[in-house]
Write a protein that holds these residues in place. Structure first.
Motif, PDB file in Angstrom:
ATOM      1  N   LEU A 114      17.369  86.299  80.161  1.00 46.89           N
ATOM      2  CA  LEU A 114      18.060  86.363  79.014  1.00 46.89           C
ATOM      3  C   LEU A 114      17.644  86.991  77.803  1.00 46.89           C
ATOM      4  O   LEU A 114      18.335  87.860  77.212  1.00 46.89           O
ATOM      5  N   VAL A 115      16.226  86.882  77.535  1.00 44.67           N
ATOM      6  CA  VAL A 115      15.788  87.672  76.315  1.00 44.67           C
ATOM      7  C   VAL A 115      15.682  88.956  76.731  1.00 44.67           C
ATOM      8  O   VAL A 115      16.207  89.720  75.665  1.00 44.67           O
ATOM      9  N   LEU A 136      20.698  94.345  72.096  1.00 44.10           N
ATOM     10  CA  LEU A 136      21.910  94.280  71.234  1.00 44.10           C
ATOM     11  C   LEU A 136      21.666  94.256  69.983  1.00 44.10           C
ATOM     12  O   LEU A 136      20.569  93.839  69.524  1.00 44.10           O
ATOM     13  N   PRO A 137      22.756  94.681  68.889  1.00 46.33           N
ATOM     14  CA  PRO A 137      22.309  94.636  67.491  1.00 46.33           C
ATOM     15  C   PRO A 137      22.242  92.941  67.124  1.00 46.33           C
ATOM     16  O   PRO A 137      22.889  92.231  67.836  1.00 46.33           O
ATOM     17  N   ASN A 138      21.594  92.972  66.028  1.00 49.09           N
ATOM     18  CA  ASN A 138      21.337  91.597  65.524  1.00 49.09           C
ATOM     19  C   ASN A 138      22.601  90.750  65.557  1.00 49.09           C
ATOM     20  O   ASN A 138      22.732  89.588  65.816  1.00 49.09           O
ATOM     21  N   SER A 139      23.683  91.234  64.857  1.00 48.50           N
ATOM     22  CA  SER A 139      24.940  90.739  64.676  1.00 48.50           C
ATOM     23  C   SER A 139      25.777  90.094  66.071  1.00 48.50           C
ATOM     24  O   SER A 139      26.652  89.393  66.034  1.00 48.50           O
ATOM     25  N   HIS A 174      15.203  77.526  76.999  1.00 47.24           N
ATOM     26  CA  HIS A 174      16.408  78.328  76.263  1.00 47.24           C
ATOM     27  C   HIS A 174      15.585  78.586  74.765  1.00 47.24           C
ATOM     28  O   HIS A 174      15.898  79.487  74.187  1.00 47.24           O
ATOM     29  N   ARG A 175      14.585  77.793  74.339  1.00 49.65           N
ATOM     30  CA  ARG A 175      13.734  78.096  73.034  1.00 49.65           C
ATOM     31  C   ARG A 175      13.273  79.557  73.144  1.00 49.65           C
ATOM     32  O   ARG A 175      12.821  80.033  72.022  1.00 49.65           O
ATOM     33  N   ALA A 176      13.109  80.400  74.318  1.00 49.48           N
ATOM     34  CA  ALA A 176      12.591  81.339  74.297  1.00 49.48           C
ATOM     35  C   ALA A 176      13.517  82.510  73.578  1.00 49.48           C
ATOM     36  O   ALA A 176      13.165  83.767  73.090  1.00 49.48           O
ATOM     37  N   GLY A 225      13.246  83.450  69.489  1.00 48.87           N
ATOM     38  CA  GLY A 225      12.351  84.575  68.954  1.00 48.87           C
ATOM     39  C   GLY A 225      13.305  85.587  68.580  1.00 48.87           C
ATOM     40  O   GLY A 225      12.656  86.610  67.963  1.00 48.87           O
ATOM     41  N   LEU A 226      14.523  85.915  69.130  1.00 50.15           N
ATOM     42  CA  LEU A 226      15.322  86.784  68.845  1.00 50.15           C
ATOM     43  C   LEU A 226      16.411  86.404  67.831  1.00 50.15           C
ATOM     44  O   LEU A 226      17.455  86.974  67.520  1.00 50.15           O
TER      45      LEU A 226
END
Length: 335
Positions: free
Chosen positions: A219-220, A226-229, A245-247, A250-251
């Motif tokens: 998933l990371v 992808l762009p932040n938005s 899921h908490r990984a 960091g994004l």
């Protein structure tokens, strides 16, 4: 008490022809046959030959030709080929009807007519391969099993879906995703699927195992490009494969979980997996499915028009979002 109406018979048409040839008016003919004048007027206009005038035999043939003789898909081979070709590609009858209307600028055929045609073939031929043209391919609804205990208590840092931002619910703001595993009959085989709520874009990753750390790592990698938005939230069910899921935090991606036994709360991905079953049924052995074939099947899903997108495809909708995002974040040229 309402009046009952009957079709004109050949004898009636013979009498109409005789009286009309004798110079009787429409009202006189109607009185003689105990019919309304409008019925006689319509009969003379619709079933008269341009050169031969009103003849009983010719009028009977014209009337029979106009009567319903089966589905439009039975009568129009070209339309039938176009519809069945799209159904064979995984489109639903509603998607076929909607896209044809969009392409031609008018209603070509209704999705109900397509459904009725398929069901008529099932009844007429007893050939159940026609079910493959239906969205789910099922003749009976499956029974739901009893609820078991939920693994939600084993997921650390779990945040309820009720706390998800309001803009994620109305699907108007892109960047909110849903994730789930697409399971198969053979033990250990699964596909990680993620679904963008606004564009309905589906991405799929074949998994070697369902270990939570591996799922999080995939998933990371997927969201990092992808762009932040366009990577704001992800919604999961309570499967332990999403325990890491908490990984994603960091994004700067927020993660949320459905209530126990409520996968319908992430209905987008559930519906997407159901649609993908037409391409990759549960009994599929993923070991026999090449990566190129797998990518083509996911691409096929993303290139099927959706009613909720005004019959655009998910790929078209997401490309527009991505284009606008890139345009808005491109730095101005230096002079």
């Amino acid at each position: 008490m309402g009046r009952s109406y009957e079709q004109l018979s050949l004898d009636d048409r013979c009498e109409i022809a005789r009286l009309s040839a004798n110079g009787s008016s429409i009202r006189q003919i109607a009185a003689a046959l105990d019919r309304s004048p409008s019925t006689i007027s319509r009969e003379l206009k619709r079933n008269r030959g341009r050169q031969v005038g009103y003849k009983p035999g010719y009028a009977e043939q014209r009337a029979r030709a106009r009567r319903w003789t089966g589905s439009r898909l039975d009568r129009e081979p070209g339309l039938r080929r176009a519809v069945l070709d799209r159904l064979g590609q995984g489109w639903s009858p509603e998607q076929v009807a909607g896209r044809l209307a969009r392409d031609y600028g008018r209603k070509v055929i209704s999705y109900e007519s397509i459904y009725r045609f398929i069901y008529a073939q099932l009844r007429r031929t007893s050939d159940y391969s026609w079910r493959r043209y239906l969205p789910r391919g099922k003749s009976k609804r499956g029974l739901r099993g009893k609820k078991s205990s939920s693994p939600a208590s084993f997921i650390e840092g779990r945040v309820s879906l009720a706390e998800r931002p309001i803009e994620a619910a109305d699907r108007k703001v892109p960047g909110h995703w849903e994730a789930d595993l697409m399971m198969f009959s053979k033990y250990g085989q699964a596909v990680l699927t993620v679904h963008e709520r606004t564009s309905r874009l589906l991405l799929g990753i074949r998994l070697v195992s369902k270990v939570a750390r591996g799922v999080a790592r995939h998933l990371v990698r997927l969201f990092a490009d992808l762009p932040n938005s366009l990577r704001q939230t992800v919604t999961f069910d309570n499967g332990t494969e999403f325990a890491c899921h908490r990984a994603l935090h960091g994004l700067s991606i927020e993660t949320f979980f459905c209530d126990p036994h409520s996968p319908w709360q992430k209905g987008g991905i559930e519906n997407a997996i159901g649609r993908m079953r037409r391409f990759i049924p549960r009994k599929t052995d993923l070991a026999t499915l090449s990566n190129a074939r797998f990518r083509r099947l996911v691409a096929a899903y993303n290139n099927i028009p959706r009613k909720c997108l005004d019959f655009r495809t998910p790929a078209e909708a997401f490309s527009r979002v991505l284009h606008f995002e890139c345009e808005s974040t491109t730095p101005p040229l230096q002079r």
